[in-house]
Design a protein around this motif. Sequence first.
Motif, PDB file in Angstrom:
ATOM      1  N   SER A 146       0.805  -1.253  -0.005  1.00  0.00           N
ATOM      2  CA  SER A 146      -0.100   0.033   0.095  1.00  0.00           C
ATOM      3  C   SER A 146       0.939   1.154  -0.059  1.00  0.00           C
ATOM      4  O   SER A 146       0.376   2.270  -0.609  1.00  0.00           O
ATOM      5  CB  SER A 146      -0.925   0.096   1.084  1.00  0.00           C
ATOM      6  OG  SER A 146      -0.269   0.105   2.223  1.00  0.00           O
ATOM      7  N   ILE A 147       2.050   1.258   0.691  1.00  0.00           N
ATOM      8  CA  ILE A 147       3.107   2.301   0.773  1.00  0.00           C
ATOM      9  C   ILE A 147       3.559   2.573  -0.902  1.00  0.00           C
ATOM     10  O   ILE A 147       3.327   3.767  -1.075  1.00  0.00           O
ATOM     11  CB  ILE A 147       4.032   2.095   1.587  1.00  0.00           C
ATOM     12  CG1 ILE A 147       3.351   2.185   3.200  1.00  0.00           C
ATOM     13  CG2 ILE A 147       5.280   3.378   1.717  1.00  0.00           C
ATOM     14  CD1 ILE A 147       4.671   1.759   4.154  1.00  0.00           C
ATOM     15  N   ALA A 148       3.874   1.574  -1.425  1.00  0.00           N
ATOM     16  CA  ALA A 148       4.541   1.622  -2.829  1.00  0.00           C
ATOM     17  C   ALA A 148       3.407   2.244  -3.832  1.00  0.00           C
ATOM     18  O   ALA A 148       3.574   3.189  -4.500  1.00  0.00           O
ATOM     19  CB  ALA A 148       4.709   0.291  -3.357  1.00  0.00           C
ATOM     20  N   ASN A 149       2.080   1.909  -3.484  1.00  0.00           N
ATOM     21  CA  ASN A 149       0.711   2.501  -4.377  1.00  0.00           C
ATOM     22  C   ASN A 149       0.683   3.899  -4.151  1.00  0.00           C
ATOM     23  O   ASN A 149       0.165   4.595  -4.978  1.00  0.00           O
ATOM     24  CB  ASN A 149      -0.361   1.626  -4.236  1.00  0.00           C
ATOM     25  CG  ASN A 149      -0.321   0.160  -4.210  1.00  0.00           C
ATOM     26  OD1 ASN A 149       0.357  -0.218  -5.422  1.00  0.00           O
ATOM     27  ND2 ASN A 149      -1.180  -0.751  -4.019  1.00  0.00           N
ATOM     28  N   ASP A 150       0.811   4.213  -2.778  1.00  0.00           N
ATOM     29  CA  ASP A 150       0.572   5.675  -2.380  1.00  0.00           C
ATOM     30  C   ASP A 150       1.677   6.538  -3.108  1.00  0.00           C
ATOM     31  O   ASP A 150       1.410   7.781  -3.378  1.00  0.00           O
ATOM     32  CB  ASP A 150       0.674   6.020  -0.970  1.00  0.00           C
ATOM     33  CG  ASP A 150      -0.361   5.179  -0.137  1.00  0.00           C
ATOM     34  OD1 ASP A 150      -1.432   4.996  -0.837  1.00  0.00           O
ATOM     35  OD2 ASP A 150      -0.169   5.004   0.908  1.00  0.00           O
ATOM     36  N   PHE A 151       2.889   5.898  -3.390  1.00  0.00           N
ATOM     37  CA  PHE A 151       3.859   6.755  -4.035  1.00  0.00           C
ATOM     38  C   PHE A 151       4.066   6.255  -5.595  1.00  0.00           C
ATOM     39  O   PHE A 151       4.987   6.733  -6.161  1.00  0.00           O
ATOM     40  CB  PHE A 151       5.211   6.619  -3.362  1.00  0.00           C
ATOM     41  CG  PHE A 151       4.930   7.415  -1.808  1.00  0.00           C
ATOM     42  CD1 PHE A 151       5.826   8.531  -1.882  1.00  0.00           C
ATOM     43  CD2 PHE A 151       4.513   6.656  -0.751  1.00  0.00           C
ATOM     44  CE1 PHE A 151       5.635   9.341  -0.630  1.00  0.00           C
ATOM     45  CE2 PHE A 151       4.682   7.481   0.301  1.00  0.00           C
ATOM     46  CZ  PHE A 151       5.388   8.608   0.531  1.00  0.00           C
ATOM     47  N   ASN A 152       3.030   5.538  -6.163  1.00  0.00           N
ATOM     48  CA  ASN A 152       3.093   5.493  -7.608  1.00  0.00           C
ATOM     49  C   ASN A 152       4.265   4.719  -7.859  1.00  0.00           C
ATOM     50  O   ASN A 152       4.832   4.930  -9.039  1.00  0.00           O
ATOM     51  CB  ASN A 152       2.915   6.507  -8.490  1.00  0.00           C
ATOM     52  CG  ASN A 152       1.820   7.450  -8.072  1.00  0.00           C
ATOM     53  OD1 ASN A 152       0.696   6.835  -8.094  1.00  0.00           O
ATOM     54  ND2 ASN A 152       1.904   8.755  -7.918  1.00  0.00           N
ATOM     55  N   SER A 153       4.752   3.552  -7.199  1.00  0.00           N
ATOM     56  CA  SER A 153       5.779   2.842  -7.408  1.00  0.00           C
ATOM     57  C   SER A 153       5.163   1.412  -7.764  1.00  0.00           C
ATOM     58  O   SER A 153       4.437   0.992  -6.960  1.00  0.00           O
ATOM     59  CB  SER A 153       6.768   2.730  -6.246  1.00  0.00           C
ATOM     60  OG  SER A 153       7.594   3.787  -6.269  1.00  0.00           O
TER      61      SER A 153
END
Length: 284
Positions: free
Chosen positions: A130-137
């Motif tokens: 979810s953290i990666a998704n929040d930063f578009n990674s």
Amino acid sequence: MEHPSIIFKIVCPDRPGLVSKLTSWISDYGGNIKHSDHHTDQDAGLFLSRIEWNSIHTTINRKDIYDKFQTIAVDINGKFNINYSDEIPNVAIFVSKQNHCLIDLLWRVRNGELKMNVPLIISNHPDLESIANDFNSQFVYFDTVNSSKSDVEDQILKLIDQFDIDFVVLAKYMQILSDSFVQKFSSIINIHHSFLPAFKGAQPYHRAWKRGVKLIGATAHYVTKDLDEGPIIEQCTVNVSHRDEVDDLIRKGRDIERVALARAVRLHLNHQVFVYKSKTAVFD
């Protein structure tokens, strides 16, 4: 519009007149020096130089600059790199379950403190997707328990190639990369939760607490085939006392892990680190 800065780094045998030779060439080319740092390692007999400068020319011919500086490097028997301040590298971050270093790095990227792209995040646990998704990674999870290490690393190397990754940051990855992997891709920065060379390996805070230390640290270093032996880029420390339990050491350690890793990545991005003879010189 200001042209990007040109960053020269060179290591060569020490001899008189090297600074003059380098700076005179820049002046003759029409350059204006912004930063100039030099160091002589007398034991190794080596001269290290980092010069950042701007060209007054309306256009910058990067091939011409490289070719001409290569002539100088050959003359002084040096190894050199040329980089430009407008270069934005692609970086892959490797993580496990702990999120503090990952969030800190991504936050600094978003706020412009770290000039890099993070198109890829790799993990051996699914927890931080979810953290990666929040930063578009792009988040890629590998089950390292039920898959062979060689298969996982082969797939990771393919992703590194696919995403055109320039270097990797191990942000609490908690996995040991194989010698084969490091030989194939060696531009890797790791954060170790200890003030190396003390307390190498696993659970350093537990071992530090048992020894009753009054100071703990974190070390950011380049990865080599020897575990926790790579050239050190940055180290940070914090005081602890007899009242601190292991959990307190871990909590304090997370703070300095974030700082040490961010500083090391920034130094690497700014081409301020020289690696030679298994150690570093850092022009900060």
